[in-house]
Design an enzyme around this catalytic site. Structure first.
Site, PDB file in Angstrom:
ATOM      1  N   ASP A   1      51.291  -5.049  10.838  1.00 60.15           N
ATOM      2  CA  ASP A   1      51.644  -4.485   9.530  1.00 60.15           C
ATOM      3  C   ASP A   1      52.676  -3.388   9.749  1.00 60.15           C
ATOM      4  OD1 ASP A   1      51.732  -3.372   6.989  1.00 60.15           O
ATOM      5  OD2 ASP A   1      49.549  -3.374   6.719  1.00 60.15           O
TER       6      ASP A   1
ATOM      7  N   ASP B   1      56.786  -3.131   2.589  1.00 60.36           N
ATOM      8  CA  ASP B   1      55.489  -3.106   3.282  1.00 60.36           C
ATOM      9  C   ASP B   1      55.039  -4.565   3.377  1.00 60.36           C
ATOM     10  OD1 ASP B   1      52.860  -2.713   4.094  1.00 60.36           O
ATOM     11  OD2 ASP B   1      52.252  -1.632   2.284  1.00 60.36           O
TER      12      ASP B   1
ATOM     13  N   HIS C   1      48.558  -2.349  -3.632  1.00 58.64           N
ATOM     14  CA  HIS C   1      48.877  -1.031  -4.208  1.00 58.64           C
ATOM     15  C   HIS C   1      50.300  -0.976  -4.725  1.00 58.64           C
ATOM     16  CE1 HIS C   1      50.973  -0.184  -0.327  1.00 58.64           C
ATOM     17  NE2 HIS C   1      50.028  -0.993   0.152  1.00 58.64           N
TER      18      HIS C   1
ATOM     19  N   HIS D   1      51.695   4.592  -1.387  1.00 61.71           N
ATOM     20  CA  HIS D   1      50.601   4.196  -2.292  1.00 61.71           C
ATOM     21  C   HIS D   1      50.914   4.512  -3.747  1.00 61.71           C
ATOM     22  CE1 HIS D   1      49.881   8.361  -1.680  1.00 61.71           C
ATOM     23  NE2 HIS D   1      49.487   8.185  -0.435  1.00 61.71           N
TER      24      HIS D   1
ATOM     25  N   GLU E   1      48.508  -7.427  -0.877  1.00 58.92           N
ATOM     26  CA  GLU E   1      47.957  -7.660   0.454  1.00 58.92           C
ATOM     27  C   GLU E   1      46.514  -8.099   0.346  1.00 58.92           C
ATOM     28  OE1 GLU E   1      47.515  -4.066   2.998  1.00 58.92           O
ATOM     29  OE2 GLU E   1      48.318  -3.006   1.260  1.00 58.92           O
TER      30      GLU E   1
ATOM     31  N   GLU F   1      50.563  -9.880   3.714  1.00 53.55           N
ATOM     32  CA  GLU F   1      51.069  -8.890   2.746  1.00 53.55           C
ATOM     33  C   GLU F   1      52.554  -9.084   2.465  1.00 53.55           C
ATOM     34  OE1 GLU F   1      50.795  -4.776   4.102  1.00 53.55           O
ATOM     35  OE2 GLU F   1      50.868  -4.064   2.033  1.00 53.55           O
TER      36      GLU F   1
HETATM   37  C1  HZT Z   1      48.370   4.241   4.021  1.00 50.12           C
HETATM   38  C2  HZT Z   1      48.802   4.806   5.216  1.00 50.12           C
HETATM   39  C3  HZT Z   1      49.807   4.201   5.928  1.00 50.12           C
HETATM   40  C4  HZT Z   1      48.468   2.455   2.255  1.00 50.12           C
HETATM   41  C5  HZT Z   1      47.507   0.210   2.448  1.00 50.12           C
HETATM   42  C6  HZT Z   1      48.326  -0.255   3.573  1.00 50.12           C
HETATM   43  C7  HZT Z   1      49.177  -0.567   5.506  1.00 50.12           C
HETATM   44  O1  HZT Z   1      44.836   1.284   2.511  1.00 50.12           O
HETATM   45  C8  HZT Z   1      45.931   2.266  -2.212  1.00 50.12           C
HETATM   46  C9  HZT Z   1      45.553   1.027  -1.843  1.00 50.12           C
HETATM   47  C10 HZT Z   1      50.400   3.052   5.478  1.00 50.12           C
HETATM   48  C11 HZT Z   1      49.956   2.489   4.300  1.00 50.12           C
HETATM   49  C12 HZT Z   1      48.954   3.087   3.550  1.00 50.12           C
HETATM   50  F1  HZT Z   1      50.236   4.755   7.057  1.00 50.12           F
HETATM   51  N1  HZT Z   1      47.308   1.631   2.474  1.00 50.12           N
HETATM   52  N2  HZT Z   1      49.350  -1.091   3.428  1.00 50.12           N
HETATM   53  N3  HZT Z   1      49.866  -1.303   4.649  1.00 50.12           N
HETATM   54  N4  HZT Z   1      48.193   0.078   4.845  1.00 50.12           N
HETATM   55  S1  HZT Z   1      45.861   2.140   1.951  1.00 50.12           S
HETATM   56  C13 HZT Z   1      45.831   1.929   0.233  1.00 50.12           C
HETATM   57  O2  HZT Z   1      45.729   3.547   2.310  1.00 50.12           O
HETATM   58  S2  HZT Z   1      46.196   3.189  -0.811  1.00 50.12           S
HETATM   59  C14 HZT Z   1      45.478   0.821  -0.462  1.00 50.12           C
HETATM   60 MN    MN Z   2      51.078  -2.918   5.036  1.00 50.94          MN
HETATM   61 MN    MN Z   3      50.226  -2.135   1.922  1.00 46.15          MN
END
Ligand code: HZT
Ligand code: MN
Ligand code: MN
Length: 464
Positions: free
Chosen positions: A233, A244, A313, A321, A350, A445
Site C-alpha cells: 500500500d 492512495d 475514506h 483521511h 479499499e 485499493e
Molecule cells: C492513515 C495513515 C497513513 C488512512 C487508511 C489507509 C493506508 O485506516 C478513515 C478511514 C496512511 C493512510 C491512513 F499513514 N487509513 N489507506 N491506505 N491506510 S486509516 C482510515 O487510518 S482513516 C480509514
Molecule cells: Mn492505502
Molecule cells: Mn486508503
C-alpha cells in the site's frame, strides 16, 4: 543499493505493454482523452478477478465451482473497461524507475484514468451541459492527480517485477519510495520538497494476518517468504493531490481466491460509488461480493470475511483521511452510516478480506505517524520534540510519515521526542492493524474522483 538493483542494472522496461491487457479490461479503449469510457449497461466481464473467479450466471463449469462459496447476483454497473493507461506511445522508463514522468509525458499529457459513466439516477450527468461545463473548470487538480497516478503505476509495475521471496521488507520499501521520489522529481531531502510532491505516506508492507500500517523501522530484518501474502500500500502526491492505491502479492496459488475476492469487492465498491450513493449500500455490496468467495489453504477451506473495522475514506488536498470532516466507506453492511457521497469528492475505495475473525486490532511496533491537522498549539517542554516538530512541519506538513523518513533526514535518538508529540496530541500514531495470528488477509485499493459528469478511477492500470 539492493541486490536486485545491482543485478539488473539500469535497463529499459517497456511500460504497460499493449499486449498485457488484463481480462478486466475487455473492451478497453485508449486512455488518453477519448476512449476509456464504459458503455452504460456494459457489464460484460465486469470486474472479475484475473484468475477467472467465474461468472455468476450459472455458466461456469464444475472446475470453477469450488472457487465460489455461493452464487450472487450479477452486477449491472460495470467496472468494465480498463484504461490501458500509458499504453501506446509512452516513452520507456528505466528499471529501477528513475526518469521523472514529467519528461515522459510532455505538456502534462498524462493518461486519463478509467472513466466510468454514472448509472441510474445519475445517468443524466454524462450528457448534462451544466455538469460537462463544471468538469472543464478544474484542469490543474486533474493533471496533478493523473501525474501522481502515472507515477504509482510505473513504480508498482517495477516493484511487482522485482519483488521475490528472499528480499527484505526494507529493500522493498526503499525500491518503492525511491522510485516514487525519482518519478515525481522530488527527492525530499531539501526543505519543503516533500510538500511539493513525492511520497504521500509510508509504504505499507503488511504480511499475512497484518492488514494495514506496517512498515519496517530501522534495523528490521524481516525477509519475504514464498508462503507469505503481502499487502503493498503506497501513496504518491503531486501538490498534495494524493493517489492512495494498494494490491496484494502472493507466490502461492492457494491465495488466488483470497486475492480475487478483494479485487472483486473493490471493483464492486467503485461501481456503486457516485454522487448521492449511500455509504451503507456501498458497504453491503462490497461485503456481498467479497463473501461470495472461499479459499482453501493447506487442506482447510475458509470463508472469506470482509474486515469489518477497516474502511475506505475521503481524500482532500494534503489529507489522506479527508480531514476532520472526513467520511468513511464501510466494507460491511449494518454500518449505521447515513452519509452519502457527493460530487467533487475524492475517495480511496479499499477493501480487506480475511480468513480469520474479520476484525483487526493494534499489534506490533508503530512506524506510521501524522500531524493532527486541528491540534491545539501546545508549549513543548521536551527539546527533541521541538526540533522534531519543526522538521515535520517543513518536510511532511499533515502528510503521514514513518520513522525511516526521520532517519533519512538525519534525525537521531528522536524516539523520546516522537513519543512526546504523540502524548501531547500534536501527532497521531497509526499502529499496525492485524487479524488473529495464523490468519491471512488481502487488500485492494483504488483512488477515484467523483467528477461532475463522470467518475474517474485515477489509479487504474492494466495490472489492476
Ligand atoms: C492513515 C495513515 C497513513 C488512512 C487508511 C489507509 C493506508 O485506516 C478513515 C478511514 C496512511 C493512510 C491512513 F499513514 N487509513 N489507506 N491506505 N491506510 S486509516 C482510515 O487510518 S482513516 C480509514
Ligand atoms: Mn492505502
Ligand atoms: Mn486508503
Amino acid at each position: 543499493m539492493s541486490t536486485v538493483q545491482a543485478e539488473q542494472g539500469i535497463e529499459d522496461l517497456k511500460l504497460n505493454g499493449g499486449a498485457g491487457v488484463p481480462p478486466a479490461a475487455n473492451g478497453a479503449a485508449a486512455s488518453n482523452g477519448a476512449g476509456g469510457e464504459v458503455e452504460a449497461g456494459d457489464s460484460d466481464d465486469d470486474d472479475e478477478g484475473e484468475e477467472g473467479a467465474g461468472k455468476q450466471d450459472g455458466t461456469e463449469g464444475a472446475a470453477k465451482k469450488k472457487k465460489k462459496r455461493k452464487p450472487r447476483k450479477k452486477k449491472k454497473a460495470g467496472a468494465g473497461a480498463g484504461t490501458g493507461a500509458a499504453g501506446g506511445g509512452a516513452k520507456a522508463q528505466t528499471g529501477p524507475p528513475r526518469i521523472p514522468v514529467a519528461q515522459l509525458f510532455p505538456d502534462d499529457s498524462y493518461p486519463v484514468g478509467q472513466e466510468m459513466e454514472y448509472q441510474n439516477d445519475n445517468a443524466y450527468r454524462t450528457t448534462s451541459e451544466e455538469k460537462r461545463h463544471l468538469d472543464r473548470l478544474n484542469p490543474d487538480f486533474l493533471t496533478e492527480y493523473r501525474q501522481a497516478a502515472e507515477v504509482h503505476r510505473q513504480v508498482r509495475q517495477y516493484a511487482t517485477s522485482v519483488i521475490k521471496p528472499g528480499m527484505s521488507l526494507t529493500e522493498i520499501a526503499e525500491i518503492i519510495e525511491d522510485g516514487t521520489r525519482h518519478l515525481t522529481g522530488h527527492m525530499g531531502l531539501e526543505e519543503g520538497d516533500n510538500i511539493l510532491g513525492g511520497v504521500a505516506f509510508p509504504t505499507g508492507l503488511n504480511l499475512n494476518h497484518c492488514a494495514a500500517h506496517y512498515s519496517p523501522n530501522a534495523g528490521n530484518k524481516i525477509v519475504l517468504k514464498h508462503e507469505d501474502v503481502m499487502k503493498v500500500d503506497f501513496g504518491v502526491h503531486v501538490n498534495g493531490r494524493i493517489v492512495d492505491s494498494a494490491f496484494t502479492v502472493a507466490f502461492d496459488p492457494q491465495y488466488d481466491n483470497l486475492l480475487a475476492s478483494v479485487k472483486d469487492a473493490t471493483n464492486t465498491g467503485i461501481a456503486h460509488a457516485g454522487p448521492d450513493a449511500r455509504m451503507s449500500e456501498i458497504g453491503e455490496a462490497i461485503q456481498e461480493a467479497m463473501e461470495s468467495y472461499e479459499c482453501t489453504i493447506n487442506g482447510t477451506t475458509y470463508p472469506i470475511k470482509a474486515i469489518r473495522n477497516l474502511n475506505g475514506h475521503t481524500i482532500t488536498q494534503y489529507s489522506i483521511h479527508g480531514g476532520s470532516k472526513g467520511k468513511s466507506v464501510p466494507i460491511v453492511k449494518n454500518s449505521h452510516s447515513t452519509e452519502k457521497m457527493e460530487e467533487g469528492e475524492t475517495y480511496a475505495i479499499e477493501t480487506f478480506g480475511s480468513t480469520g475473525k474479520g476484525v483487526v486490532r493494534d499489534d506490533m511496533e508503530t512506524s506510521h505517524y501524522a500531524k493532527i491537522a486541528d491540534a491545539p498549539k501546545v508549549a513543548l517542554r521536551v527539546a527533541s520534540a521541538k526540533t522534531l516538530l519543526r522538521s515535520i512541519d517543513k518536510n511532511f506538513g499533515t502528510l503521514p510519515f514513518c520513522r525511516r523518513y526521520l532517519d533519512r533526514l538525519g534525525h537521531d535518538k528522536y524516539l523520546l521526542g516522537l513519543n512526546n508529540l504523540v502524548q501531547v496530541g500534536v501527532l497521531r500514531d497509526y499502529p499496525p492493524l492485524c487479524d488473529i495470528k495464523g490468519s491471512f488477509t488481502a487488500q485492494s485499493e483504488h483512488t477515484i474522483l467523483l467528477r461532475p459528469n463522470v467518475k474517474e478511477v485515477i489509479s487504474r492500470g492494466d495490472d489492476y
